[in-house]
Design an enzyme around this catalytic site. Structure first.
Site, PDB file in Angstrom:
ATOM      1  N   ASP A 294       0.860  -1.175   0.000  1.00 58.67           N
ATOM      2  CA  ASP A 294       0.000   0.000   0.000  1.00 58.67           C
ATOM      3  C   ASP A 294       0.904   1.236   0.000  1.00 58.67           C
ATOM      4  OD1 ASP A 294      -2.243   1.635   0.062  1.00 58.67           O
ATOM      5  OD2 ASP A 294      -3.243   0.441   1.584  1.00 58.67           O
ATOM      6  N   TRP A 295       0.289   2.396  -0.154  1.00 60.39           N
ATOM      7  CA  TRP A 295       1.036   3.655  -0.300  1.00 60.39           C
ATOM      8  C   TRP A 295       1.974   3.860   0.901  1.00 60.39           C
ATOM      9  CZ3 TRP A 295       0.456   7.017  -4.497  1.00 60.39           C
ATOM     10  CH2 TRP A 295       1.111   8.241  -4.390  1.00 60.39           C
TER      11      TRP A 295
END
Length: 784
Positions: A294-295
Site C-alpha cells: 500500500d502507499w
C-alpha cells in the site's frame, strides 16, 4: 500492426494523441498465452536484465492524485532509465502513450509499464459505494458495475485498479467501511468473485480489461476502535473463517494482484508478515500473481517499530514477497546492497520480478502496449447510466415505512425538499471518486423537479452542508413545508466524512441535522428521511420523528433519478443491509455472527438505565451480556430491509433430519407476496452449529436467493447444504465439520425466520489444498 517487444524489432513511433491502428475496442485481441509460454517469455526477459533493471521493475511511480499538465521530466527520465515498473495516477491517453513509448523504445530492456488508478466504484459513471453495492446482495450488479468501470478506465490507459477492497468490516466507525463488502464472509466472497470477473473480464489481455487488486491483505477491517491504520488482533481461527474468506474467493477467481495491508496483524505489519504473504498467500494458496504494497507501506514499517531503518524495511518486505513498492523508494535505495550482502537473495529478487513480468504478459502489454482510441462513446453512455440507476434501486434499503408513507400516494402532489444533500452533486458520489465529475451527477432535487414539476417542489436546504451547525436556514426550510403535502429530508454525510482516514467516533447525523428534523416534525406533516452516507448512521431521538427512512448510501451519478422514482413508486427499493445497524456508535463493533457467551442476553434484559428499580440488587439486573442503557439488540439486524409489499414465509420442509458424509440436505420454504404490489425479496438461509471444538456463531449466512413475485404469487425456495458447507477451523487449525446438531433458519434477515434442525453423523475432516499452517508465531510460518 502490433509486435512483441521481447523480439529484436524496430520500435514503433507514435505522435502523442494520435491513435495507433484500429480501435482497441473493435479488434479481437490475442488470447492470453498459455502458462508455459508466459514462463518461457519471462525467462527470456530476465536473462537479459541487470540487477538495476530488476530493481527498477519493483518501483511504482507517479503522483498522489493525478498528474496534471505536462509530464514531469523526473518521471519521464525514471521511465527512460528503467527505474519504473508501473505508473500511478497518470490518467490521459496521450500522456499514457507518451510514457509507454519511452518505456518500450528508450528504456534499457523495452519493458512496458502498467498504468494504475484507484477505480473503486466507477470511473466516470459512478455506481453506489461498495458498501451500497453489497446491499444489493446481487453479484450480477457488482460484476456489471466493475465491467463498466473497466471499460471506461481502460479507454484512458488504465490497466490496473486497486479494487476490490475485501476487508470484512464489523465497525461502522471505521471510515473505510464505505469500501467494504460488509460484515459477512459468505456474501463478501460471492461479491469478490463478481468484482474480479467484472474488472478482468473473460480475458485479462483484452484491451478493455483491467487487473483487479484484492486489498487489504489482511485483517484491516478489524482495526481497533474503528480507527484507520490501527492495529488488528485476530485469532487465527477467526482470521481463517471470517477475514480471509473473501480473499481466498478472489484468488480462486483468478485475481491479478493482491495488496498488503497498512496495519499490523497480531503485532506484525502485513507488509512484512511472512505468515500472511508467504505462508498463506504463496505457499498455501499457491498464488502466483503480483503483490504490491500500500502507499508508503514499506517505509512505514519503521514507524511501526518493526524495521530499524529503510534498508531493514526493504529486506523484510522483499523477503515476505512484496513484489512492487508503491510510492516509497526503499527498494530502489537498498535492494542492490541487500542482495550483495546476502540479506535478500538474488533468487528472491528474481521471484519478485517474475511476478511483475507475469502480470504484464497476462495483460498482453508486451504485445499491445499502447492505448488506442475507442470507436464511439464508451464513457457515460445511456447503457452505463441505466445500469448505475438500477444499482441504486437495488442497493437502497427501506428501513422504516410507518402508515405506508411510501410510495407517495396520488394525493401527494406538492413536496418540500429539505436538507443539505438534496442538491449536492459532488457529495452524493461518495469516497474514492477521483474521476467522477459533479457536472455529470443527477441530484434528487433536479430529478424530483422533473418528475413532479418545478412548481410542485419547494426547496430549502436549511443547512449549507452536512456538518453545518448554524440555524439561520431553519425558518426558510420550515416555511417551505407550509404548502407541501409531504416532506423529504435528504441528510447524512458529505463524501469527505467517510473513506480512508475518515473514521468517526460519533456516527450520528453531523451538524444540526437532528435539530432541523425536529423543527420540521413540529409541522405535523409526513417526513421521509433519505440518508446518503458511507456507513450506517445512528438515528437516536429522530427515528420517531420521521415516518419513513430510505438508506441510499452514497449512490453515485444516478442517485437522483433512482431515488425520485422510488419515492413515487415507479420502482421499489430492493436493498438489504450488508452490515448490522447500531442504535449508538458505542455498541460498535457490532455484528450478527457473534458467539453466544456463557450468559447471553435475553428479552428480559434491561434496555434502559432508568428502568432499573431504585435499590435493586445485582441479581435483578439479569447478569447477562447487554448494555444497561442500550440493551443488546441493534437498531436493525444484518439482512434487514422492507419492501412496498409484504412477504410471508410458510412451511419449512427438510428432506432429511440426519445426513452422513457426502450427503446433501435440502431445506425449503414457501414465500408468498401477500401485498398489493409486485416486489422483490431476498430469502436468506442461516445455520447454527450447537457444539464445536471452538465456540461457534449464533448464526451464519449459508445461502440466499433473490426472487420477484406478483401480488398473491407464491414460490417454493430450496437451499442445499453439504457437510463441507459447514466446515470451520478447529483449535489445531484443521478444517473440520463436526458431527452433532445444527439449527437452520429460512427468513428475511438474521434475526428471524422459520426454524428447523438436523444432525450430522460421523463428519470427516475437510481436506484443504496446500500446506496447513498451525499458528501465528512472530509473523513466521509454522507448518504441519
Amino acid at each position: 500492426m502490433t509486435k512483441s517487444f521481447t523480439q529484436n524489432i524496430l520500435p514503433i513511433t507514435i505522435v502523442a494523441g494520435i491513435a495507433i491502428g484500429i480501435s482497441a475496442f473493435t479488434i479481437h485481441p490475442p488470447k492470453t498465452p498459455a502458462r508455459k509460454t508466459i514462463e518461457q517469455r519471462i525467462d527470456s526477459v530476465i536473462a537479459k536484465m541487470t540487477i538495476d533493471d530488476k530493481i527498477g521493475q519493483t518501483a511504482q511511480r507517479g503522483a498522489s492524485s493525478r498528474v496534471k499538465g505536462p509530464l514531469p521530466e523526473a518521471l519521464k527520465n525514471a521511465v527512460r532509465e528503467g527505474r519504473a515498473g508501473s505508473v500511478i495516477n497518470v490518467v490521459d491517453i496521450e500522456k499514457v502513450n507518451e510514457l509507454q513509448r519511452i518505456a518500450v523504445e528508450e528504456s534499457p530492456r523495452h519493458i512496458p509499464l502498467i498504468f494504475a488508478r484507484d477505480v473503486i466504484h466507477g470511473f466516470k459513471t459512478i455506481f453506489p459505494i461498495p458498501l451500497g453495492q453489497a446491499a444489493t446482495w446481487d453479484p450480477e450488479i457488482v460484476e456489471q458495475g466493475s465491467r463498466i468501470a473497466a471499460t471506461e478506465a481502460s479507454s484512458n490507459g488504465i490497466r490496473w485498479t486497486f479494487a476490490p477492497m475485501l476487508d470484512i468490516a464489523r465497525d461502522a466507525r471505521w471510515g473505510r467501511i464505505a469500501e467494504s463488502p460488509g460484515e459477512d464472509p459468505y456474501l463478501a466472497s460471492l461479491l469478490a468473485k463478481a468484482y474480479v470477473k467484472g474488472f478482468q473480464g473473460d480475458n485479462l489481455s483484452a484491451p478493455n480489461s483491467i487487473a483487479a487488486c484484492a486489498k487489504h491483505f489482511a485483517g484491516y477491517g478489524a482495526a481497533e476502535g474503528g480507527r484507520d491504520y490501527n492495529s488488528a488482533n485476530i485469532p487465527e481461527q477467526l482470521l481463517r473463517d471470517v477475514y480471509l474468506k473473501p480473499f481466498a474467493a478472489a484468488k480462486d477467481a483468478g485475481i491479478g494482484t493482491f495488496m498488503a495491508a497498512f496495519n499490523d496483524l497480531n503485532g506484525v505489519p502485513s507488509t512484512g508478515n511472512q505468515f500472511l504473504l508467504k505462508g498463506i498467500l504463496r505457499n498455501e494458496w499457491k498464488y502466483d500473481g503480483m503483490l504490491v504494497s500500500d502507499w508508503n507501506g514499506v517505509v512505514e514499517m519503521t514507524t511501526h517499530g518493526f524495521a530499524r531503518d529503510s534498508s531493514d524495511a526493504a529486506a523484510k518486505a522483499a523477503n515476505a514477497g512484496v513484489d512492487m513498492e508503491m510510492a516509497s523508494n526503499t527498494y530502489e535505495k537498498n535492494l542492490k546492497e541487500l542482495v550483495a550482502s546476502g540479506k535478500v537473495s538474488i533468487t528472491q529478487l528474481n521471484t519478485l520480478v517474475r511476478d511483475i513480468l507475469r502480470l504484464k504478459f497476462r495483460l498482453g502489454l508486451f504485445d499491445n502496449p499502447y492505448t488506442e482510441t475507442p470507436d464511439g462513446k464508451v464513457i457515460l453512455t445511456d447503457a452505463n447510466l441505466a445500469a448505475a440507476k438500477k444499482a441504486v434501486i437495488e442497493s437502497t434499503v427501506l428501513l422504516k415505512n410507518d402508515n405506508i408513507t411510501l410510495p407517495f400516494a396520488k394525493n401527494v402532489k406538492k413536496i418540500a425538499v429539505i436538507g443539505p444533500l438534496a442538491d449536492a452533486p459532488h457529495e452524493q458520489l461518495g469516497t474514492w471518486t477521483f474521476d467522477g465529475d459533479a457536472k455529470d451527477t443527477h441530484t434528487p432535487l433536479t430529478a424530483m423537479q422533473q418528475l413532479y414539476g418545478k412548481d410542485n417542489i419547494f426547496y430549502a436546504p436549511g443547512l449549507n452542508f452536512s456538518r453545518d451547525r448554524g440555524t439561520d436556514g431553519f425558518s426558510k426550510a420550515v416555511k417551505a413545508t407550509h404548502d407541501a403535502d409531504a416532506i423529504v429530508f435528504f441528510g447524512g454525510e458529505e463524501a469527505i466524512l467517510s473513506g480512508e482516514a475518515h473514521s468517526r467516533a460519533d456516527i450520528g447525523l453531523p451538524g444540526a441535522q437532528d435539530s432541523l428534523i425536529s423543527a420540521l416534525h413540529q409541522e405535523g406533516k409526513p417526513i421521509v428521511l433519505v440518508i446518503m452516507a458511507g456507513r450506517p448512521i445512528t438515528l437516536g431521538n429522530i427515528l420517531n420523528k420521521v415516518d419513513a427512512v430510505l438508506m441510499a448510501w452514497h449512490p453515485g451519478t444516478m442517485g437522483g433519478p433512482a431515488i425520485a422514482d422510488m419515492l413515487a413508486g415507479i420502482y421499489t427499493p430492493e436493498g438489504r443491509l450488508p452490515v448490522t445497524w447500531p442504535k449508538t456508535g458505542a455498541q460498535e463493533p457490532l455484528y450478527y455472527n457473534h458467539t453466544n457467551t456463557g450468559r447471553p442476553a435475553t428479552k428480559q434484559a434491561y434496555v434502559a438505565l432508568d428502568s432499573i428499580p431504585v435499590g435493586a440488587w445485582q441479581s435483578s439486573l439479569g447478569n447477562t451480556s447487554h448494555y444497561l442503557d442500550a440493551g443488546y439488540l441493534p437498531q436493525y439486524p444484518f439482512g434487514y430491509g422492507l419492501s412496498y409489499t409484504m412477504f410471508d414465509y410458510y412451511h419449512l420442509v427438510q428432506d432429511k433430519t440426519v445426513i452422513n458424509p457426502g450427503e446433501t440436505i435440502q431445506i425449503s420454504a414457501e414465500i408468498v407476496n401477500v401485498g398489493e404490489r409486485a416486489g422483490t425479496d431476498i430469502v436468506q438461509l442461516y445455520v447454527q452449529q450447537m457444539v464445536g471444538d471452538v465456540v461457534r456463531p449464533v448464526r451464519e449466512l449459508k445461502g440466499f436467493k433473490k426472487i420477484s413475485l406478483s401480488p398473491r404469487q407464491k414460490q417454493m425456495i430450496t437451499f442445499k447444504l453439504t457437510a463441507a458447507d459447514l466446515a470451520y477451523h478447529n483449535q489445531q487449525m484443521k478444517l473440520v465439520t463436526d458431527p452433532g446438531i445444527y439449527k437452520v433458519w429460512i427468513g428475511r434477515n438474521s434475526a428471524e425466520g422459520l426454524q428447523g434442525s438436523f444432525e450430522i453423523k460421523e463428519a470427516p475432516v475437510v481436506k484443504e489444498k496446500g500446506r496447513k499452517i498451525k499458528r501465528i508465531v512472530g509473523g513466521k510460518t509454522s507448518t504441519n
